[in-house]
Design a protein around this motif. Sequence first.
Motif, mmCIF file in Angstrom:
data_model
loop_
_atom_site.group_PDB
_atom_site.id
_atom_site.type_symbol
_atom_site.label_atom_id
_atom_site.label_comp_id
_atom_site.label_asym_id
_atom_site.label_seq_id
_atom_site.Cartn_x
_atom_site.Cartn_y
_atom_site.Cartn_z
ATOM 1 N N TYR A 123 24.250 12.675 -61.992
ATOM 2 C CA TYR A 123 24.484 12.468 -60.566
ATOM 3 C C TYR A 123 23.301 11.760 -59.959
ATOM 4 O O TYR A 123 22.165 11.929 -60.419
ATOM 5 C CB TYR A 123 24.660 13.814 -59.840
ATOM 6 N N LEU B 51 21.639 10.954 -56.010
ATOM 7 C CA LEU B 51 21.707 11.419 -54.637
ATOM 8 C C LEU B 51 20.735 10.615 -53.785
ATOM 9 O O LEU B 51 19.710 10.132 -54.264
ATOM 10 C CB LEU B 51 21.309 12.903 -54.548
ATOM 11 N N TYR C 293 18.500 11.049 -50.218
ATOM 12 C CA TYR C 293 17.992 11.951 -49.209
ATOM 13 C C TYR C 293 17.242 11.162 -48.156
ATOM 14 O O TYR C 293 16.640 10.124 -48.434
ATOM 15 C CB TYR C 293 17.032 12.979 -49.825
ATOM 16 N N PHE D 247 20.076 15.911 -47.303
ATOM 17 C CA PHE D 247 21.032 15.242 -48.174
ATOM 18 C C PHE D 247 21.890 14.255 -47.372
ATOM 19 O O PHE D 247 22.384 14.561 -46.288
ATOM 20 C CB PHE D 247 21.927 16.281 -48.853
ATOM 21 N N SER E 59 25.962 11.297 -52.301
ATOM 22 C CA SER E 59 25.727 11.318 -53.743
ATOM 23 C C SER E 59 26.820 10.544 -54.449
ATOM 24 O O SER E 59 27.836 10.179 -53.859
ATOM 25 C CB SER E 59 25.689 12.760 -54.261
ATOM 26 N N PHE F 29 14.830 8.712 -50.012
ATOM 27 C CA PHE F 29 14.541 8.967 -51.418
ATOM 28 C C PHE F 29 15.842 8.918 -52.218
ATOM 29 O O PHE F 29 16.846 9.511 -51.815
ATOM 30 C CB PHE F 29 13.929 10.352 -51.613
ATOM 31 N N ASN G 104 19.892 13.690 -61.339
ATOM 32 C CA ASN G 104 19.780 14.965 -62.045
ATOM 33 C C ASN G 104 20.644 14.990 -63.297
ATOM 34 O O ASN G 104 21.539 14.179 -63.486
ATOM 35 C CB ASN G 104 20.091 16.146 -61.120
ATOM 36 N N TYR H 169 23.098 17.445 -65.194
ATOM 37 C CA TYR H 169 23.900 18.631 -64.922
ATOM 38 C C TYR H 169 23.558 19.777 -65.868
ATOM 39 O O TYR H 169 23.506 20.931 -65.478
ATOM 40 C CB TYR H 169 25.387 18.289 -65.037
ATOM 41 N N LEU I 136 16.090 17.982 -59.735
ATOM 42 C CA LEU I 136 16.170 16.612 -59.255
ATOM 43 C C LEU I 136 14.909 15.840 -59.623
ATOM 44 O O LEU I 136 13.807 16.371 -59.549
ATOM 45 C CB LEU I 136 16.342 16.584 -57.740
ATOM 46 N N PHE J 115 12.956 12.483 -58.394
ATOM 47 C CA PHE J 115 12.942 11.629 -57.214
ATOM 48 C C PHE J 115 12.251 10.302 -57.463
ATOM 49 O O PHE J 115 11.311 10.202 -58.258
ATOM 50 C CB PHE J 115 12.214 12.331 -56.068
#
Lengths: 113, 115
Positions: free
Chosen positions: A32, A34, A36, A46, A49, A89, A93, A95, A101, A103
Motif C-alpha cells: 500500500y 499512502l 499524509y 491521512f 491511499s 509525505f 507499507n 501488509y 509505514l 516515509f
Amino acid sequence: DQQVKQNSPSLSVQEGRISILNCDYTNSMFDYFLWYKKYPAEGPTFLISISSIKDKNEDGRFTVFLNKSAKHLSLHIVPSQPGDSAVYFCAANFYNQGGKLIFGQGTELSVKP
Amino acid sequence: SAVISQKPSRDICQRGTSLTIQCQVDSQVTMMFWYRQQPGQSLTLIATANQGSEATYESGFVIDKFPISRPNLTFSTLTVSNMSPEDSSIYLCSGTEETGGYGYTFGSGTRLTVV
C-alpha cells in the motif's frame, strides 16, 4: 537505504491550479501507498491511499496515481487552495510485516492566492 | 478512525535526563508505533509497541535508550533516556486498527529540545 523518496523538498503553486507531488520507491514488494499531510505543530493527517494492485484512486480534489513499472506515485490536487499549504509525505507499507509505514522525506507545498 | 492524545506537546530538557511521552487512544487499536522526525528529515520508525510484551525495535534503536510500554490496547509510553542534544526531534505515536492502506492515525507530536 532510502526506500521511499520525495526528491522535491518544496513546491509552489498558484491557487486554482494543479499541484503534483511526486514520490519514488525502490521496493516492489510494498502493498500500500499512502499520502499524509502535516501542518506545523500537528501530527500527520491521512489523505488518500492506493493499493499496489490499482493504478489510480480518487477522493474529491485528490487523486493518487501509481506507476508500478516505474516505481513511481504522484498526488494530484485540483484545484489547489491556500489551505492545502503544508508538508506532504508519501509512505508505503508491507501488509505482512506488521503494518509499519516507511516515509519519504516530505514536500512542502505552498499555494499562493 | 481513532483519535490519539499525545503529551507533552513540547519540552526542553537537560542533557543526561529522561523524558516520558504518553499516547492515549480513544478506542482500542491493534497496533501502535513510535516515530521520530529529526529536523528537516522524514519520519523514522523507532519501534512497534506490542501490548503486554517487549516492543519490536528498528535497526539503530535500542530498548535501553528508548524503553516503550504498552500495558493495554489504548495506551503507550516512550521514554527517551539519558538525553543528548542529538535527541532533539519531534516524536510521534501512531495507531491503527488494521494493517491495510488506511486507518493510521497520528498523535500531534512531542517537540523535544535537549540543551
